[in-house]
Write an enzyme that holds these catalytic residues in place. Structure first.
Site, PDB file in Angstrom:
ATOM      1  N   HIS A  24     -29.463 103.824  84.450  1.00  0.00           N
ATOM      2  CA  HIS A  24     -28.246 104.084  83.844  1.00  0.00           C
ATOM      3  C   HIS A  24     -27.630 105.603  84.045  1.00  0.00           C
ATOM      4  O   HIS A  24     -27.999 106.116  83.065  1.00  0.00           O
ATOM      5  CB  HIS A  24     -28.223 103.662  82.516  1.00  0.00           C
ATOM      6  CG  HIS A  24     -28.222 102.167  82.217  1.00  0.00           C
ATOM      7  ND1 HIS A  24     -27.107 101.445  81.963  1.00  0.00           N
ATOM      8  CD2 HIS A  24     -29.342 101.439  81.924  1.00  0.00           C
ATOM      9  CE1 HIS A  24     -27.358 100.113  81.750  1.00  0.00           C
ATOM     10  NE2 HIS A  24     -29.016 100.245  81.796  1.00  0.00           N
TER      11      HIS A  24
ATOM     12  N   GLU B  95     -25.187 106.965  83.766  1.00  0.00           N
ATOM     13  CA  GLU B  95     -24.201 107.600  82.693  1.00  0.00           C
ATOM     14  C   GLU B  95     -24.654 108.134  81.595  1.00  0.00           C
ATOM     15  O   GLU B  95     -23.807 109.040  80.847  1.00  0.00           O
ATOM     16  CB  GLU B  95     -23.267 106.174  82.345  1.00  0.00           C
ATOM     17  CG  GLU B  95     -23.924 105.126  81.422  1.00  0.00           C
ATOM     18  CD  GLU B  95     -24.592 103.885  82.018  1.00  0.00           C
ATOM     19  OE1 GLU B  95     -24.948 104.322  83.089  1.00  0.00           O
ATOM     20  OE2 GLU B  95     -24.769 102.811  81.388  1.00  0.00           O
TER      21      GLU B  95
ATOM     22  N   CYS C 205     -27.515  99.163  86.890  1.00  0.00           N
ATOM     23  CA  CYS C 205     -28.752  98.200  86.441  1.00  0.00           C
ATOM     24  C   CYS C 205     -28.114  96.671  86.802  1.00  0.00           C
ATOM     25  O   CYS C 205     -28.379  96.359  87.752  1.00  0.00           O
ATOM     26  CB  CYS C 205     -28.660  98.445  84.961  1.00  0.00           C
ATOM     27  SG  CYS C 205     -30.335  97.896  84.175  1.00  0.00           S
TER      28      CYS C 205
HETATM   29  N1  GLN Z   1     -30.260  92.259  82.203  1.00  0.00           N
HETATM   30  C1  GLN Z   1     -31.022  93.058  83.203  1.00  0.00           C
HETATM   31  C2  GLN Z   1     -32.178  93.278  83.129  1.00  0.00           C
HETATM   32  O1  GLN Z   1     -32.875  93.062  81.690  1.00  0.00           O
HETATM   33  C3  GLN Z   1     -29.936  94.180  83.301  1.00  0.00           C
HETATM   34  C4  GLN Z   1     -30.267  94.900  82.297  1.00  0.00           C
HETATM   35  C5  GLN Z   1     -29.118  96.085  81.943  1.00  0.00           C
HETATM   36  O2  GLN Z   1     -28.060  96.036  82.879  1.00  0.00           O
HETATM   37  N2  GLN Z   1     -29.211  97.091  81.270  1.00  0.00           N
HETATM   38  O3  GLN Z   1     -33.198  93.592  83.793  1.00  0.00           O
END
Ligand code: GLN
Length: 524
Positions: free
Chosen positions: A498, A500, A374
């Site tokens: 994600h 994970e 992400c």
């Molecule tokens: N802050 C970034 C976004 O909003 C990444 C979010 C994250 O890593 N879950 O896109």
């Protein structure tokens, strides 16, 4: 009809009801039964999405985009269950439903009461269709909590509605050990069971958390005070790894107690998936060190699912995975000198972001295996734009409004499905044939869970590709980059999602498995 197991907790909070519930579910699965899980949290927040990670650890995300607390992760990992928004229900949500129904006039002007209106609503959630043999329901909090009373009342009624034979009550308590007298004290357990009885609930099994096994005498004493045969009093012994819990229960014949209660045949289970983990934990095998460049290390469990996924990938690769926590805020290249892989996890806000960008750059230049999750993908893109493409002010509009936004808000995409402003939950991703990502996943169509707001600007694709960073996974409409990778690098893969959240202790997750394999290679 499914059979129901309710798990309550007494004496103190944080006894690990979620893991105990998952452990019992795993025993049922090992005999071929199917198991679903639900969690009821008596607190008044409407959902856990708004609760501070500083109090609750990571925000876990289900396939259907519900932000839940991390207990749901235990259920998905242990049981392989796929949970949804209706499997994580808070007191606040119950009252919200009831009060909205009242405003709509659904109660036809009747007096709205805790019983039956609130209790019926709770029972509705408990008994939602599940097409499994068993539903394990955890009631959050501790017996005696004011918010929890109505939940205890509802499960009491529920047992009466569906028949006592179809419901089992398991209560988790604590037997403190008094160092001075060398005694385990059973009184708090007795008191807690009595408190449940005041709510009309007779426990069918007790799991007593203790630092050592209960003696036969202690078990009969507890049984005598709590209306239970001694064999139904289980030692919930402290273990150094949660995957040893099902084996600890197995050794105490927990399945047979459950089977006897429900009138099911006793059967031997296949516990090999846990035995394999236990063996792995004890094995004297090499290790790799992964540098995790993050900023929430002070919060216990902030990276719960991530740590799990790395652990699972270690099992798959037969190496121990050591984590080196690297603070993004004062990152220097030296931090990475002794690591075999660099991982930048998700994150929000500008604090520490320059360190993460530097870490991605370090991995790129020094050919250290890199995995980005992400925000970890976004910083890899920013580093590449700045330092390879020469766009000096490249950044994300999350951090700098006046930058050249290689990461920004792609407002035309699917905005009605974006749950407020975050893109949440499972989205399909199409992988480019022949890419590293394709090799990793072994398929062109995957689904991964999201929790973010910003996206890489896909109009830059050609520029990036010409310089060596390719987009190897994208949304089916082709508008959103989902995976990027470096062409000339031993392993540099980052996803906008994600992974994970979908890692399993039994199979790992393709991306983590491949990352750890690359770290092993790097080490040699
Ligand atoms: N802050 C970034 C976004 O909003 C990444 C979010 C994250 O890593 N879950 O896109």
């Amino acid at each position: 009809m499914a059979k129901y197991i309710f798990i309550t907790g007494g004496v103190v909070s944080s006894l690990g009801k979620g893991v105990a519930a998952a452990g019992c579910g795993a025993l049922l699965q090992s005999r071929g039964y199917t198991v679903h899980a639900r969690k009821f949290d008596p607190y008044l927040n409407i959902d856990p999405g708004t609760m501070s990670p500083f109090q609750h650890g990571e925000v876990y995300v289900t396939n259907d985009g519900y932000e839940t607390d991390l207990d749901l992760g235990y259920y998905e990992r242990f049981l392989g269950a796929k949970l949804s928004r209706n499997d994580s229900v808070s007191g606040g949500r119950i009252y919200w439903d009831v009060l909205n129904a009242e405003r709509r006039g659904d109660y036809l002007g009747g007096t709205v009461q805790m019983i039956p209106h609130v209790s019926n609503k709770i029972k509705e959630y408990i008994s939602a269709p599940s097409d499994t043999d068993f539903v394990v329901c955890e009631i959050g909090g501790t017996v005696g909590d004011i918010e929890g009373k109505i939940f205890l009342e509802s499960i009491r009624q529920f047992a009466n509605d569906v028949g006592r034979r179809n419901v089992m009550f398991i209560h988790l308590t604590l037997a403190p050990y008094l160092e001075k007298s060398g005694e385990l004290k059973t009184k708090p357990t007795q008191m807690s069971v009595r408190q449940l009885l005041e709510n009309g609930i007779q426990s069918d099994m007790l799991i007593v958390r203790t630092p050592r096994m209960l003696t036969a005498d202690e078990r009969s004493k507890i049984g005598m005070f709590c209306n239970l045969p001694a064999k139904s009093v289980i030692s919930g012994i402290d273990v150094d790894n949660i995957y040893k819990i099902p084996l600890a229960y197995e050794a105490q014949h927990v399945f047979d107690i459950i089977a006897d209660h429900f009138g099911l045949p006793n059967a031997r289970g296949d516990m090999s998936r846990f035995e394999r983990i236990e063996k792995y934990l004890g094995d004297d095998i090499p290790s790799v060190t992964i540098g995790v460049v993050g900023k929430y290390f002070d919060v216990p469990d902030a990276y719960k699912s991530l740590n799990e996924a790395l652990f699972h990938a270690g099992i798959q690769n037969n190496v121990h995975v050591k984590l080196k926590k690297i603070s993004a805020e004062n990152f220097t290249n030296e931090d990475c000198a002794d690591v075999d892989g660099i991982l930048v996890p998700g994150g929000f806000g500008a604090r520490g972001v320059e360190g993460k960008i530097a870490a991605a750059g370090y991995a790129r230049i020094n050919k250290v295996p890199y995995m980005g999750i992400c925000l970890g993908m976004q910083v890899a893109v920013i580093d590449f734009a700045r330092n390879v493409l020469g766009i000096a002010d490249a950044d994300s509009s999350e951090f700098n409004k006046k930058c050249t936004p290689v990461i920004g808000i792609m407002s035309d995409h699917d905005s009605e499905n974006m749950g407020g402003t975050l893109r949440l939950g499972a989205y399909p991703c199409v992988i480019t044939a022949g890419s590293r990502a394709h090799e990793i996943y072994g398929t062109e169509n995957i689904s991964e869970r999201h929790r973010h707001r910003y996206e890489m600007d896909i109009s830059l694709e050609q520029k990036f590709a010409d310089a060596g960073m390719i987009i190897s996974g994208r949304s089916p409409d082709g508008k959103l980059p989902e995976i990027v990778e470096l062409r000339d690098h031993p392993f540099f893969v980052a996803g906008q999602f994600h992974p994970e959240f979908q890692s399993s202790p039994y199979t790992g997750h393709p991306m983590f498995n491949a990352f750890i394999a690359a770290a092993v290679k790097h080490k040699h």
